[in-house]
Write an enzyme that holds these catalytic residues in place. Structure first.
Site, PDB file in Angstrom:
ATOM      1  N   ASP A 175      -8.300   2.962  -4.032  1.00 29.26           N
ATOM      2  CA  ASP A 175      -6.865   3.032  -3.762  1.00 29.26           C
ATOM      3  C   ASP A 175      -6.580   4.018  -2.632  1.00 29.26           C
ATOM      4  O   ASP A 175      -5.785   3.740  -1.726  1.00 29.26           O
ATOM      5  CB  ASP A 175      -6.142   3.448  -5.047  1.00 29.26           C
ATOM      6  CG  ASP A 175      -4.656   3.668  -4.829  1.00 29.26           C
ATOM      7  OD1 ASP A 175      -3.925   2.685  -4.675  1.00 29.26           O
ATOM      8  OD2 ASP A 175      -4.227   4.842  -4.810  1.00 29.26           O
ATOM      9  N   GLU A 235      -9.762  -3.011  -5.218  1.00 26.48           N
ATOM     10  CA  GLU A 235      -9.804  -1.580  -4.912  1.00 26.48           C
ATOM     11  C   GLU A 235     -11.149  -0.966  -5.272  1.00 26.48           C
ATOM     12  O   GLU A 235     -11.690  -0.141  -4.523  1.00 26.48           O
ATOM     13  CB  GLU A 235      -8.688  -0.854  -5.662  1.00 26.48           C
ATOM     14  CG  GLU A 235      -7.307  -1.099  -5.096  1.00 26.48           C
ATOM     15  CD  GLU A 235      -6.234  -0.328  -5.811  1.00 26.48           C
ATOM     16  OE1 GLU A 235      -5.254   0.070  -5.150  1.00 26.48           O
ATOM     17  OE2 GLU A 235      -6.353  -0.107  -7.033  1.00 26.48           O
TER      18      GLU A 235
END
Length: 223
Positions: free
Chosen positions: A43, A115
């Site tokens: 992220d 992610e």
């Protein structure tokens, strides 16, 4: 792994990182690692790379405009779109129950795995392989909007302010479905006008849907 390597255009020096990046907690034994820590890392990698790319690509835009673009490009829906387009769902390690419940198509899981794989690439090979992956799969998304995106909630807020009204009020009406695939119902109201409701897999999606419905109706009535 060969098929995943082809899709990612990256071969892991440490294949264990890729394995962990695909391990959903439903299939992990007690104490076994899952993709969640790598998702946390990915992220941050994604946000940094996208911010840098936006800084380069839009040299004349102010911070606020760049921030709007960033939010749109790193949100869960965008990640899930990229993951689905690449077919990452087929590689996720799930329990039978999670798979039977549609886990491989679950937008939240797809976004998380996208992610986590970026986090794994960063840990395995540094920033460059992660950056190449992001540049390749986010370039068109980043350049398709000529002006900074404006979501429905922002547009509805601006409409209300333009009329001298209080800001829109959102409330959760219902939450249904299992934990891995929830459905939220959100109601939005502006002043004395009848409210609208929206549904979605996250509160954010439901709020956006409700705001879009109410704004469309208010603008039509406003004529």
């Amino acid at each position: 792994m060969r098929e995943l390597t082809k899709i990612l255009d990256y071969e892991f020096d440490d294949p264990e990182l890729a394995r962990v990046a695909l391990a959903h907690r439903s299939a992990a034994g007690r104490g076994e690692p899952t993709y969640e820590r790598l998702e946390f890392l990915g992220d941050r990698v994604l946000a940094l790379v996208i911010a840098d790319l936006l800084y380069e690509h839009y040299p004349n835009e102010e911070e606020g405009a760049l921030a709007k673009r960033l939010v749109a490009l790193v949100r869960r829906e965008t990640l899930a779109e990229v993951a689905a387009r690449l077919g990452l769902g087929q590689f996720i390690v799930l329990s039978k129950g999670e798979e039977d419940a549609g886990g491989r198509e679950n937008p939240a899981i797809l976004a998380d795995v996208c992610e986590s794989l970026m986090g794994a690439m960063y840990r395995d090979g540094g920033m460059e392989p992660a950056r190449r992956f992001i540049e390749r799969h986010w370039h068109d998304l980043m350049t398709s909007e000529k002006t900074p995106p404006k979501d429905a909630k922002t547009s509805l807020q601006e409409w209300a302010q333009g009329k001298g009204l209080d800001l829109p009020e959102y409330r959760t009406v219902d939450r249904s479905g299992p934990d891995h695939a929830p459905c939220f119902t959100i109601e939005v109201r502006v002043a004395k006008f009848p409210p609208e409701r929206g549904e979605g897999a996250t509160k954010r999606i439901a709020e956006q849907t409700a705001a879009e419905l109410l704004l469309s109706r208010l603008e039509a009535e406003d004529g």
